[in-house]
Scaffold this motif. Structure first.
Motif, PDB file in Angstrom:
ATOM      1  N   UNK A  36       0.985  -1.140   0.196  1.00  0.00           N
ATOM      2  CA  UNK A  36       0.039   0.157   0.112  1.00  0.00           C
ATOM      3  C   UNK A  36       0.839   1.275   0.058  1.00  0.00           C
ATOM      4  N   UNK A  37       2.036   1.256   0.469  1.00  0.00           N
ATOM      5  CA  UNK A  37       2.930   2.501   0.687  1.00  0.00           C
ATOM      6  C   UNK A  37       4.235   2.109   0.244  1.00  0.00           C
ATOM      7  N   UNK A  38       4.850   3.336  -0.378  1.00  0.00           N
ATOM      8  CA  UNK A  38       6.197   3.305  -0.633  1.00  0.00           C
ATOM      9  C   UNK A  38       7.317   2.989   0.546  1.00  0.00           C
ATOM     10  N   UNK A  39       8.483   2.583   0.494  1.00  0.00           N
ATOM     11  CA  UNK A  39       9.230   2.359   1.329  1.00  0.00           C
ATOM     12  C   UNK A  39       9.464   3.492   2.421  1.00  0.00           C
ATOM     13  N   UNK A  40       9.358   4.830   1.763  1.00  0.00           N
ATOM     14  CA  UNK A  40       9.521   5.970   2.689  1.00  0.00           C
ATOM     15  C   UNK A  40       8.330   6.303   3.384  1.00  0.00           C
ATOM     16  N   UNK A  41       7.217   6.036   2.759  1.00  0.00           N
ATOM     17  CA  UNK A  41       5.878   6.299   3.333  1.00  0.00           C
ATOM     18  C   UNK A  41       5.686   5.272   4.536  1.00  0.00           C
ATOM     19  N   UNK A  42       6.159   4.175   4.165  1.00  0.00           N
ATOM     20  CA  UNK A  42       6.202   3.271   5.573  1.00  0.00           C
ATOM     21  C   UNK A  42       6.908   3.259   6.662  1.00  0.00           C
ATOM     22  N   UNK A  43       8.161   4.129   6.165  1.00  0.00           N
ATOM     23  CA  UNK A  43       9.396   4.294   7.172  1.00  0.00           C
ATOM     24  C   UNK A  43       8.628   5.417   7.966  1.00  0.00           C
ATOM     25  N   UNK A  44       7.888   6.522   7.346  1.00  0.00           N
ATOM     26  CA  UNK A  44       7.495   7.824   8.004  1.00  0.00           C
ATOM     27  C   UNK A  44       6.189   7.230   9.156  1.00  0.00           C
ATOM     28  N   UNK A  45       5.317   6.286   8.564  1.00  0.00           N
ATOM     29  CA  UNK A  45       4.420   5.817   9.523  1.00  0.00           C
ATOM     30  C   UNK A  45       5.209   4.927  10.755  1.00  0.00           C
ATOM     31  N   UNK A  46       6.065   4.096  10.308  1.00  0.00           N
ATOM     32  CA  UNK A  46       6.836   3.351  11.481  1.00  0.00           C
ATOM     33  C   UNK A  46       7.200   4.483  12.435  1.00  0.00           C
ATOM     34  N   UNK A  47       7.795   5.577  12.077  1.00  0.00           N
ATOM     35  CA  UNK A  47       8.301   6.506  13.074  1.00  0.00           C
ATOM     36  C   UNK A  47       7.276   7.160  14.053  1.00  0.00           C
ATOM     37  N   UNK A  48       6.114   7.372  13.473  1.00  0.00           N
ATOM     38  CA  UNK A  48       5.005   7.863  14.394  1.00  0.00           C
ATOM     39  C   UNK A  48       4.651   6.592  15.452  1.00  0.00           C
ATOM     40  N   UNK A  49       4.573   5.560  14.863  1.00  0.00           N
ATOM     41  CA  UNK A  49       3.967   4.357  15.917  1.00  0.00           C
ATOM     42  C   UNK A  49       5.110   4.326  16.853  1.00  0.00           C
ATOM     43  N   UNK A  50       6.424   3.862  16.556  1.00  0.00           N
ATOM     44  CA  UNK A  50       7.544   3.905  17.291  1.00  0.00           C
ATOM     45  C   UNK A  50       7.790   5.111  18.383  1.00  0.00           C
ATOM     46  N   UNK A  51       7.419   6.216  17.930  1.00  0.00           N
ATOM     47  CA  UNK A  51       7.586   7.459  18.802  1.00  0.00           C
ATOM     48  C   UNK A  51       6.247   7.326  19.911  1.00  0.00           C
ATOM     49  N   UNK A  52       5.158   6.828  19.505  1.00  0.00           N
ATOM     50  CA  UNK A  52       4.064   6.809  20.385  1.00  0.00           C
ATOM     51  C   UNK A  52       4.115   5.395  21.391  1.00  0.00           C
ATOM     52  N   UNK A  53       5.102   4.551  20.884  1.00  0.00           N
ATOM     53  CA  UNK A  53       5.030   3.338  21.967  1.00  0.00           C
ATOM     54  C   UNK A  53       5.845   3.769  23.249  1.00  0.00           C
ATOM     55  N   UNK A  54       6.239   4.978  23.453  1.00  0.00           N
ATOM     56  CA  UNK A  54       6.862   5.403  24.598  1.00  0.00           C
ATOM     57  C   UNK A  54       5.889   6.189  25.510  1.00  0.00           C
ATOM     58  N   UNK A  55       4.749   6.587  24.785  1.00  0.00           N
ATOM     59  CA  UNK A  55       3.767   7.466  25.323  1.00  0.00           C
ATOM     60  C   UNK A  55       3.106   6.603  26.498  1.00  0.00           C
ATOM     61  N   UNK A  56       2.212   7.297  27.293  1.00  0.00           N
ATOM     62  CA  UNK A  56       1.604   6.722  28.329  1.00  0.00           C
ATOM     63  C   UNK A  56       0.666   5.613  28.009  1.00  0.00           C
ATOM     64  N   UNK A  57      -0.339   5.790  26.929  1.00  0.00           N
ATOM     65  CA  UNK A  57      -1.240   5.087  26.434  1.00  0.00           C
ATOM     66  C   UNK A  57      -1.005   4.749  24.924  1.00  0.00           C
ATOM     67  N   UNK A  58       0.008   4.032  24.664  1.00  0.00           N
ATOM     68  CA  UNK A  58       0.324   3.822  23.125  1.00  0.00           C
ATOM     69  C   UNK A  58      -0.737   2.645  22.380  1.00  0.00           C
ATOM     70  N   UNK A  59      -0.829   2.803  21.046  1.00  0.00           N
ATOM     71  CA  UNK A  59      -1.535   1.830  20.299  1.00  0.00           C
ATOM     72  C   UNK A  59      -0.544   0.851  20.036  1.00  0.00           C
ATOM     73  N   UNK A  60      -0.554  -0.164  20.615  1.00  0.00           N
ATOM     74  CA  UNK A  60       0.600  -1.567  20.661  1.00  0.00           C
ATOM     75  C   UNK A  60       0.041  -2.606  19.911  1.00  0.00           C
ATOM     76  N   UNK A  61      -0.981  -2.779  19.165  1.00  0.00           N
ATOM     77  CA  UNK A  61      -1.332  -3.838  18.451  1.00  0.00           C
ATOM     78  C   UNK A  61      -1.091  -3.360  16.858  1.00  0.00           C
ATOM     79  N   UNK A  62       0.246  -3.176  16.526  1.00  0.00           N
ATOM     80  CA  UNK A  62       0.428  -2.761  15.154  1.00  0.00           C
ATOM     81  C   UNK A  62       1.586  -3.625  14.701  1.00  0.00           C
ATOM     82  N   UNK A  63       1.789  -3.700  13.253  1.00  0.00           N
ATOM     83  CA  UNK A  63       2.941  -4.343  13.132  1.00  0.00           C
ATOM     84  C   UNK A  63       3.046  -4.132  11.363  1.00  0.00           C
ATOM     85  N   UNK A  64       3.963  -4.400  10.753  1.00  0.00           N
ATOM     86  CA  UNK A  64       4.567  -3.993   9.222  1.00  0.00           C
ATOM     87  C   UNK A  64       4.568  -5.375   8.774  1.00  0.00           C
ATOM     88  N   UNK A  65       3.977  -5.344   7.497  1.00  0.00           N
ATOM     89  CA  UNK A  65       4.311  -6.625   6.754  1.00  0.00           C
ATOM     90  C   UNK A  65       4.527  -6.305   5.226  1.00  0.00           C
TER      91      UNK A  65
END
Length: 143
Positions: A114-143
């Motif tokens: 669905x996404x280019x390699x750079x788009x996927x990397x950008x999305x992953x950055x947002x998810x990894x950033x919020x992993x450290x927050x108080x209430x993260x969305x933890x049920x995500x993965x990349x395929x």
């Protein structure tokens, strides 16, 4: 307790039919809740960013924070990508994922088809950033 709040947040998104990539990044018509459902709203609630117009503006503001820059450097290095090319995707990222929204599942999935390699990397950055927050969305993965 943190894990329980994460599950409540994820269930709330799932019940609204928004437990997908677009719903996780943001939604244009969300009021502020005690538990913010998406990354853009959570960043605002946690005062990581100041009030912004909409989801795209919030993601852009979040991408300019030192914490995001640190995650970006790491993700770019791990994937042998160029930071500037990943950053160039952020301005249109929410619009892009809104066109490829998939139905609810057990995980929020970042799909290579669905996404280019750079788009996927950008999305992953947002998810990894919020992993450290108080209430993260933890049920995500990349395929």
């Amino acid at each position: 307790m943190k894990a329980n709040l994460s599950k409540i947040k994820e269930m709330n998104l799932w019940l609204k039919g928004k437990f997908n990539l677009c719903g996780a990044l943001g939604t244009e018509n969300v009021s502020v809740h005690m538990i913010n459902e998406c990354i853009g709203d959570e960043a605002l609630f946690l005062q990581k960013i100041e009030e912004q117009g909409g989801t795209s503006d919030r993601l852009i503001a979040l991408s300019n924070t030192p914490d995001f820059k640190m995650v970006l450097r790491r993700v770019a290095k791990e994937r042998n990508l160029i930071e500037k090319e990943i950053e160039a995707q952020i301005a249109h990222l929410y619009h892009r994922v809104s066109k490829i929204t998939h139905r609810n599942g057990d995980y929020i999935v970042i799909r290579s088809k669905d996404l280019t390699i750079n788009e996927r990397a950008a999305v992953v950055c947002f998810f990894e950033l919020q992993n450290e927050w108080l209430v993260p969305l933890s049920s995500w993965r990349e395929e």
